[in-house]
Motif scaffolding. Structure first.
Motif, PDB file in Angstrom:
ATOM      1  N   SER A 189      45.901  78.279  39.765  1.00  0.00           N
ATOM      2  CA  SER A 189      45.129  78.296  41.013  1.00  0.00           C
ATOM      3  C   SER A 189      44.769  79.714  41.447  1.00  0.00           C
ATOM      4  O   SER A 189      44.083  79.895  42.452  1.00  0.00           O
ATOM      5  CB  SER A 189      45.906  77.587  42.117  1.00  0.00           C
ATOM      6  N   ALA A 190      45.234  80.721  40.688  1.00  0.00           N
ATOM      7  CA  ALA A 190      44.970  82.100  41.086  1.00  0.00           C
ATOM      8  C   ALA A 190      43.507  82.482  40.898  1.00  0.00           C
ATOM      9  O   ALA A 190      42.954  83.248  41.682  1.00  0.00           O
ATOM     10  CB  ALA A 190      45.866  83.052  40.296  1.00  0.00           C
ATOM     11  N   LEU A 191      42.846  81.965  39.825  1.00  0.00           N
ATOM     12  CA  LEU A 191      41.473  82.396  39.541  1.00  0.00           C
ATOM     13  C   LEU A 191      40.512  82.090  40.691  1.00  0.00           C
ATOM     14  O   LEU A 191      39.732  82.965  41.096  1.00  0.00           O
ATOM     15  CB  LEU A 191      40.993  81.757  38.230  1.00  0.00           C
ATOM     16  N   PRO A 192      40.517  80.883  41.262  1.00  0.00           N
ATOM     17  CA  PRO A 192      39.643  80.665  42.423  1.00  0.00           C
ATOM     18  C   PRO A 192      40.035  81.538  43.617  1.00  0.00           C
ATOM     19  O   PRO A 192      39.180  81.891  44.427  1.00  0.00           O
ATOM     20  CB  PRO A 192      39.800  79.178  42.723  1.00  0.00           C
ATOM     21  N   LEU A 193      41.317  81.862  43.723  1.00  0.00           N
ATOM     22  CA  LEU A 193      41.735  82.747  44.825  1.00  0.00           C
ATOM     23  C   LEU A 193      41.174  84.157  44.630  1.00  0.00           C
ATOM     24  O   LEU A 193      40.725  84.787  45.591  1.00  0.00           O
ATOM     25  CB  LEU A 193      43.266  82.788  44.905  1.00  0.00           C
ATOM     26  N   TYR A 194      41.216  84.666  43.398  1.00  0.00           N
ATOM     27  CA  TYR A 194      40.609  85.979  43.151  1.00  0.00           C
ATOM     28  C   TYR A 194      39.121  85.957  43.508  1.00  0.00           C
ATOM     29  O   TYR A 194      38.580  86.909  44.064  1.00  0.00           O
ATOM     30  CB  TYR A 194      40.794  86.378  41.687  1.00  0.00           C
ATOM     31  N   ALA A 195      38.438  84.840  43.150  1.00  0.00           N
ATOM     32  CA  ALA A 195      37.012  84.729  43.468  1.00  0.00           C
ATOM     33  C   ALA A 195      36.782  84.692  44.974  1.00  0.00           C
ATOM     34  O   ALA A 195      35.709  85.085  45.458  1.00  0.00           O
ATOM     35  CB  ALA A 195      36.434  83.476  42.812  1.00  0.00           C
ATOM     36  N   ALA A 196      37.792  84.215  45.729  1.00  0.00           N
ATOM     37  CA  ALA A 196      37.646  84.082  47.184  1.00  0.00           C
ATOM     38  C   ALA A 196      37.993  85.371  47.924  1.00  0.00           C
ATOM     39  O   ALA A 196      37.896  85.419  49.156  1.00  0.00           O
ATOM     40  CB  ALA A 196      38.523  82.943  47.681  1.00  0.00           C
ATOM     41  N   LEU A 197      38.457  86.407  47.217  1.00  0.00           N
ATOM     42  CA  LEU A 197      38.735  87.681  47.896  1.00  0.00           C
ATOM     43  C   LEU A 197      37.485  88.168  48.619  1.00  0.00           C
ATOM     44  O   LEU A 197      36.357  87.974  48.146  1.00  0.00           O
ATOM     45  CB  LEU A 197      39.179  88.732  46.882  1.00  0.00           C
TER      46      LEU A 197
END
Length: 793
Positions: free
Chosen positions: A65-73
């Motif tokens: 789930s980290a990849l969408p979080l990085y995109a949401a930075l």
């Protein structure tokens, strides 16, 4: 399962409040099947939904789930943005490629930098280092370098101790713990890149970071001594090499010191660095500079104090600089002679000649110097200089350390000075010359020359105090024990009493120190330290003491009282002093001065003393006779008079501001700051004071500073095992020591192994007597200025 499917479906509901609650539910339930929907919710138009989606993804515990979080930075909502970063940290999902992409994205890079800051992650270190080469923005690269530097070490685990009673005023905790060799080496690689950057701002940030790295950074910094072109950066490198003790940098530092083509600021820093390096080569470079006729005056002035006080330059050689053409060199030479070493007669003459120097800077240095070296030949000239407002304070400070009857008028004038420290110093000087000037003082008193506090000071100077030596003592009792022996004429000294813990206690004879009157009663606590301390941490013991004094007539007397804790003194069954300070205080023989009546015949003195901090003791000294002509002398307005006037009159805030920052007067600005002016080293910053307190409360805080303390500014009392007691503010505390700053700003480091007891003080560090010599109008002006300090002003 059916409810979970329904709630997952609600993530697409039209109502944002429903979508928010659905996202929160999926996080609480750790529902991994909701991950795709939660990732999509990170792009929801509602900020609250995006926030809850980020929190939920962090709770799932799935690194995927980290990849969408990085995109949401870079979310525009600060709460959603914080939640995205917090979720990535919770997952410990440090992805080099994802973070590098975020750092390269103008929309996400601010958030990405916040995420990497203090992450202590190897992928984060690599991503930050790579981003330095990818960016052409010097300001951005400097921030990246700063973040890298902060990743070299970690903070130690919290020991349970705060770094000072006021953390914002103390020293911040240092990062001292190694965390990962690969990560730490990566930080060094990144800082080295920053050190070679074309922009001086980036290099400057790298230098600052390498200073915190320590000895591993020395080779990198040393190489830059010859290459660095920016003066500010060069100074920082030189200072770092000096503080880190790099002896291999000696040749380069010596070369820099002697090179007229290098900036003077860098050469001054090189001189300071060489003085830190204990090496014959460093000393030789400093001496060559001092004797170089072509050396810049600023360098010579900087070199002389260290060479002189270190007893490296002979006194006669140093005296030659007193004739230098440049005032700053002459002033530096005056300050360079080592204290405690007698000056040759010819040097003394040269010193005295500088009292008439054409430069005010040199005259001030000369005045200070003759005081330090106690050159009594300067006294007539110092008396003259004390009449000049520009040199009055400096001349007086020199005169009080060399008490001399020729300066009597100066000392008497200083008794009315607004500076309480100068008043105290002048009083001490008068005591030293009392035998010579007493007749003149008595005559002046008879003519009404002294009024108010100065009259009391002169009365104290003239009084001859005799300690009460023969005592009977009894104890210990509980601290709350009332005055058991009020009718002291009927004391049965043969009768035992019920003391602390129900133990029987009896009267004992005790002889005080015949010089000071100090009575030590620490033994009353018993071998086991007594009953101990109450629930508040205050000493739980009390004792009583009785003495007698015969007088040949009725008269008014003065009494000096000292105690290590609370004390109540009664004379002939009448209380004359009550010090109710449960925390205690450092013992001094003259903490309190009391005027009281003695009657003809036998006078009975009863003392109730409570255990304080340090060795339990007290002492009384009584004047042998009252000083003629001083009783009933005029008095000042007094605290209540000042209070009433200030509450009834507006005052002029502009004049009050001048009083506040007058360094030669009450000097509030020495301890307090307002709007960036002054110093908040010992007292709270008063900016915005009037936004919090009304006029009456401001008046109270000035007149009664111990009634309430600002957060972080309540003093601490420390009793050491050697019997000494220190009081001050804690500036830093570790498992091994406490850094304590006293009322004069002196910093002391106390090893915890030396501490017997510590407690919180009840008396403000704000000096007493600050407003004693202000007129009611001046006091109203001061209060009006403080009342004008609204927020932001």
């Amino acid at each position: 399962p059916s409810a979970s499917r329904a709630i997952r479906a609600a993530l697409g509901h039209a109502d944002p409040a429903i979508r928010l609650q659905a996202a929160r539910s999926r996080g609480i339930r750790r529902d991994r099947e909701s991950m795709p929907a939660l990732a999509a919710a990170l792009r929801d138009p509602d900020a609250g939904v995006r926030r809850e989606a980020a929190i939920a993804l962090g709770r799932l515990g799935d690194p995927a789930s980290a990849l969408p979080l990085y995109a949401a930075l870079g979310d525009p909502d600060i709460f959603a943005a914080w939640s995205v970063r917090r979720a990535i940290r919770s997952l410990d999902a440090w992805d080099f490629a994802a973070l590098s992409a975020a750092l390269a994205d103008p929309r996400r890079r601010e958030d990405a930098l916040k995420l990497a800051d203090e992450s202590w992650s190897v992928p984060a270190v690599r991503a930050l280092t790579d981003s330095l080469a990818a960016s052409g923005d010097p300001e951005w690269k400097a921030r990246v370098v700063a973040a890298l530097a902060g990743l070299y070490r970690r903070y130690p685990g919290w020991s349970g101790l705060w770094f000072g009673t006021n953390p914002l005023a103390g020293t911040r905790p240092r990062k001292t713990v190694d965390w990962n060799p690969e990560g730490m080496n990566g930080v060094l690689v990144g800082l080295a890149k920053g050190l070679r950057d074309a922009d001086p701002i980036v290099r400057r940030q790298a230098i600052v970071g390498l200073i915190d790295v320590g000895t591993r950074a020395v080779p990198l910094l040393r190489i830059e001594l010859d290459r660095e072109s920016d003066p500010i950066n060069l100074v920082a490198i030189v200072q770092a090499l000096g503080s880190l003790g790099d002896l291999k940098a000696l040749p380069a530092l010596s070369k820099l010191l002697q090179d007229p083509a290098r900036p003077i600021e860098a050469r001054l820093a090189a001189l300071e660095a060489l003085s830190r390096l204990n090496s014959p080569q460093a000393l030789n470079a400093r001496l060559m500079l001092a004797y170089d006729p072509n050396a810049p005056e600023a360098l010579i002035a900087k070199a002389l104090p260290g060479l002189g006080r270190g007893k490296i330059l002979p006194a006669n050689d140093l005296a030659g600089f007193l004739e230098h053409k440049t005032p700053s060199v002459r002033a530096a030479a005056l300050a360079a002679f080592p204290e405690g070493k007698a000056l040759p007669p010819e040097v003394q003459e040269a010193f005295l000649a500088r009292l008439d120097d054409g430069s005010p800077e040199v005259r001030r240095a000369a005045i200070e110097g003759v005081g330090v070296h106690k050159l009594r030949g300067a006294i007539p000239r110092l008396v003259q200089l004390s009449a000049d407002e520009t040199s009055r304070t400096e001349a007086l400070r020199a005169l009080v350390v060399m008490p001399d009857p020729r300066a009597l008028a100066v000392y008497l004038a200083a008794l009315n000075d607004r500076d309480p420290e100068l008043r105290k110093a002048a009083e001490s000087a008068l005591v030293a010359i009392r035998d010579v000037v007493s007749d003149e003082l008595v005559s002046m008193a008879g003519r009404g020359k002294f009024v108010g506090p100065s009259a009391l000071a002169v009365e104290r100077v003239l009084a001859r105090f005799r300690p009460l030596v023969e005592w009977r003592v009894i104890g210990p009792f509980p601290r709350t024990t009332p005055a058991l022996f009020e009718d002291s004429g009927g004391i049965d000294f043969a009768r035992t009493q019920a003391g602390a813990g129900g133990r029987p206690v009896a009267w004992k004879t005790r002889r005080a120190d015949p010089a000071t009157g100090r009575v030590a009663i620490d033994d009353l606590k018993g071998k086991d330290g007594g009953v101990g301390y109450d629930a508040s941490g205050s000493p739980d013991l009390a004792a009583f003491a009785y003495a007698e004094l015969d007088s040949d007539r009725d008269r008014t007397a003065l009494m000096l009282v000292g105690s290590s804790g609370p004390v109540l003194v009664s004379v002939n069954d009448r209380p004359v002093l009550n010090v109710d300070n449960l925390a205690g205080r450092p013992f001094a023989v003259d903490s309190d001065l009391v005027r009281f009546p003695l009657r003809k015949g036998t006078n009975r003195f009863l003392v109730r003393t409570r255990q304080g901090i340090g060795e339990w003791c007290f002492g009384l000294q009584v004047s042998e006779a009252s000083t003629a002509g001083l009783e009933g002398a005029g008095v000042s307005a007094g605290l209540e008079g000042l209070r009433a006037f200030a509450l009834a009159h507006q005052g002029d805030p502009r004049r009050g501001e001048q009083l506040f920052f007058d360094a030669k007067g009450i000097g509030c600005g020495r301890c307090h700051a307002v709007g960036g002016q002054g110093s908040a080293a010992l007292g709270p910053d008063l900016t915005g004071l009037a936004a919090k307190y009304d006029r009456a409360e401001i008046v109270r805080s000035v007149l009664e500073p111990s009634k309430r303390f600002a957060a972080g500014f309540q003093p601490v009392l420390i009793a050491r095992k050697d019997g000494t007691v220190l009081t001050g503010l804690i500036r830093a505390e570790t498992d091994a020591h406490i850094d304590l700053v006293d009322a004069q700003g002196k910093l002391s480091r106390v090893a915890k192994s030396e501490i017997e007891r510590r407690g919180v003080g009840e008396v403000s560090m704000m000096p007493t007597g600050l407003v004693d010599f202000l007129s009611p109008v001046e006091f109203a002006d001061l209060i009006s200025y403080l009342g004008s300090l609204k927020a932001g002003k």
